[in-house]
Design a protein around this motif. Structure first.
Motif, PDB file in Angstrom:
ATOM      1  N   HIS A 109      42.150  53.611   1.379  1.00  0.00           N
ATOM      2  CA  HIS A 109      43.189  53.977   0.413  1.00  0.00           C
ATOM      3  C   HIS A 109      44.099  55.058   0.983  1.00  0.00           C
ATOM      4  CE1 HIS A 109      41.449  57.809  -1.173  1.00  0.00           C
ATOM      5  NE2 HIS A 109      40.303  57.264  -0.840  1.00  0.00           N
ATOM      6  N   ASP A 269      41.138  62.278   3.367  1.00  0.00           N
ATOM      7  CA  ASP A 269      40.660  61.260   2.418  1.00  0.00           C
ATOM      8  C   ASP A 269      41.877  60.575   1.818  1.00  0.00           C
ATOM      9  OD1 ASP A 269      39.522  59.798   0.394  1.00  0.00           O
ATOM     10  OD2 ASP A 269      38.793  61.507  -0.748  1.00  0.00           O
ATOM     11  N   GLU A 299      43.048  54.725  -5.617  1.00  0.00           N
ATOM     12  CA  GLU A 299      41.591  54.874  -5.529  1.00  0.00           C
ATOM     13  C   GLU A 299      41.146  56.172  -6.197  1.00  0.00           C
ATOM     14  OE1 GLU A 299      37.603  55.765  -4.337  1.00  0.00           O
ATOM     15  OE2 GLU A 299      39.332  56.993  -3.871  1.00  0.00           O
ATOM     16  N   GLU A 300      41.964  57.201  -6.049  1.00  0.00           N
ATOM     17  CA  GLU A 300      41.562  58.523  -6.558  1.00  0.00           C
ATOM     18  C   GLU A 300      41.547  58.602  -8.079  1.00  0.00           C
ATOM     19  OE1 GLU A 300      40.087  60.470  -4.840  1.00  0.00           O
ATOM     20  OE2 GLU A 300      40.771  60.377  -2.774  1.00  0.00           O
ATOM     21  N   HIS A 441      38.633  66.649  -0.806  1.00  0.00           N
ATOM     22  CA  HIS A 441      39.552  66.834  -1.952  1.00  0.00           C
ATOM     23  C   HIS A 441      40.153  68.224  -2.039  1.00  0.00           C
ATOM     24  CE1 HIS A 441      38.712  63.115  -4.674  1.00  0.00           C
ATOM     25  NE2 HIS A 441      38.701  62.805  -3.391  1.00  0.00           N
TER      26      HIS A 441
HETATM   27 MN    MN Z   1      38.682  60.829  -2.666  1.00  0.00          MN
END
Ligand code: MN
Ligand code: MN
Length: 467
Positions: A109, A269, A299-300, A441
């Motif tokens: 992602h 990420d 995705e998050e 994150h």
């Molecule tokens: Mn993530």
């Protein structure tokens, strides 16, 4: 048995995780470090999903990929891409075998946690002007104050014209900023928990303090800012309602450590799996099965929306390829294999209490394979079959891929999810693989260069060797 025999026995029976700095040749470590330089460029030019898609498509075009034509049948060696709403992209390299034999997919992602502007974001308070934000994805809010922030995104004006905005990335451009309380006055704030001290509604970004010179105007600082925006971008306050503007850390990717073995950056990420997926697709040679890379959005926030993998866009696309080739799409799905390429939490000695040492992934120990994710009793996880994990494991070992197994933290401490379950819904074999990340994150995350390169090598092996 002599001591020597036990040493042989230990070698044969006991599994030991390998550290790349001990097991890889100096030559290969150099290759990994060189790979990281290009990865850092990708990070710096891909701070939003839109930018990641744009950068990826430019790279793909240089590799000879052309836009997908829905009615066309493709043959071995053809290379195509399909962009979904500027926020996700599917790239395909056709192999020797027909689609009925299945395809090999790597999904990563390209959206990241960040601060999105609200639809009506501009307000003035005591002669300072702010943007009000609504955060996107899982963030620790206290980490986002007192950071230089850059503004990225698009505005669709009332007349339909689209304006791209990117401010704060070049050293001569301004940045934006969320204030925090000085320690001298912070006694009460400091008594609050980390989760409560900075609230979502408090993430207001300072964007100006100068005013227009007219006593009759009540919000003269706001008007001055709106005037600058009008002069520079031709937009009005109402145009924010049809915009996607987002604040991200303004920093560039940098090396960490005297040995430069790690990379600090916003957005590892999951660009750290997107970039290796792309490069593996570009470099894959003489492939038997058709190889597909999908760089997806959302995705998050749970893969929702028509650019996220809970929607059908990837599967519909594969169906369309199958139908024009006269193949039953369900046969393609049933025989297909997928790496859900996403990050995992690297063991962090500073927070050892949340990790289980034997089942964590470690920095510099390579690509991490995660059989299942989920929370509590593996809830919400697509648990890969032992057969599929065995097949992947064998291929990695036979092709000198540095890899390790890893769960995300201790049982019942937390958990996470990936896109694996949405792929599994279509009866495709899927397993999570990716890069171990420190401070996942956070506005600035850390990964190892050896692990990024090992992920590239793992995905390349998947495309070239798994049939
Ligand atoms: Mn993530
Ligand atoms: Mn992720």
């Amino acid at each position: 048995m002599s001591n020597l025999d036990y040493e042989t026995l230990e070698k044969e029976l006991v599994y030991k995780r390998k550290n790349g700095f001990r097991t890889m040749s100096d030559k290969e470590i150099k290759i990994a470090f060189d790979f990281a330089e290009k990865y850092k460029d990708y990070l710096n030019s891909s701070k939003t999903e839109r930018e990641a898609v744009k950068t990826s498509v430019e790279m793909a075009k240089r590799e000879g990929f052309v836009e997908w034509e829905s009615e066309k049948t493709y043959k071995e060696g053809d290379k195509i891409y399909f962009v979904n709403r500027n926020k996700a992209v599917i790239l395909v390299k056709f192999g020797k075998l027909g689609l009925e034999k299945g395809v090999n997919i790597s999904v990563a992602h390209v959206d990241c946690p960040r601060l999105d502007l609200k639809p009506n974001p501009v307000y003035e308070n005591e002669s300072l002007v702010y943007f009000d934000t609504h955060y996107y994805g899982g963030i620790k809010k206290y980490q986002w104050v007192t950071l230089p922030l850059a503004l990225h995104g698009i505005v669709v004006k009332q007349n339909g014209e689209k304006v791209e905005i990117c401010v704060g990335e070049n050293p001569d451009e301004p940045v934006f900023y969320i204030t925090d309380l000085l320690p001298h006055l912070g006694a009460e704030q400091m008594k609050k928990s980390l989760g409560e001290a900075i609230t979502g509604e408090a993430l207001n970004v300072l964007v100006g303090s100068a005013c227009v010179k007219d006593e009759k105007i009540s919000n003269a600082v706001k008007l001055n800012t709106l005037k600058i925006l009008k002069d520079k971008y031709g937009i009005t306050e109402g145009d924010f309602m049809s915009a996607e503007l987002t604040l991200v850390p303004a920093d560039k990717a940098r090396d960490i450590g005297f040995d430069r073995s790690l990379i600090a950056s916003y957005g590892h990420d999951d660009r750290v799996c997107a970039y290796p997926s792309l490069l593996a697709l570009f470099d894959a040679k003489d492939i038997e099965r058709t190889a597909i890379v999908c760089l997806t959005d959302k995705e998050e926030i749970g893969s929702m929306g028509n650019t996220g993998l809970e929607s059908n866009y990837l599967f519909d696309f594969i169906e369309d390829l199958a139908v024009v080739s006269g193949v039953n799409p369900r046969t393609v799905f049933r025989n297909s294999k997928c790496l859900s390429a996403d990050v995992n939490a690297a063991y962090d000695p500073a927070f050892s209490e949340v990790y289980e040492k034997n089942n964590s992934s470690y920095i510099n120990c390579g690509l991490v394979v995660t059989k299942y994710t989920g929370a509590r009793g593996k809830s919400g996880s697509s648990d890969a079959t032992a057969e599929f994990v065995g097949e992947i494991r064998r291929a990695f070992d036979e092709n000198d891929v540095l890899w390790q197994m890893g769960e995300l933290g201790k049982v019942d401490i937390g958990g996470g999810g990936t896109v694996a379950k949405y792929v599994a819904n279509r009866n495709i074999d899927v397993v999570d693989v990716g890069v171990p990340v420190l401070s996942m994150h956070a506005p600035c995350e850390a990964v190892s260069k050896i692990d990024v390169y090992s992920t590239y090598k793992g995905i390349l092996t998947f495309f070239e060797k798994i049939v």
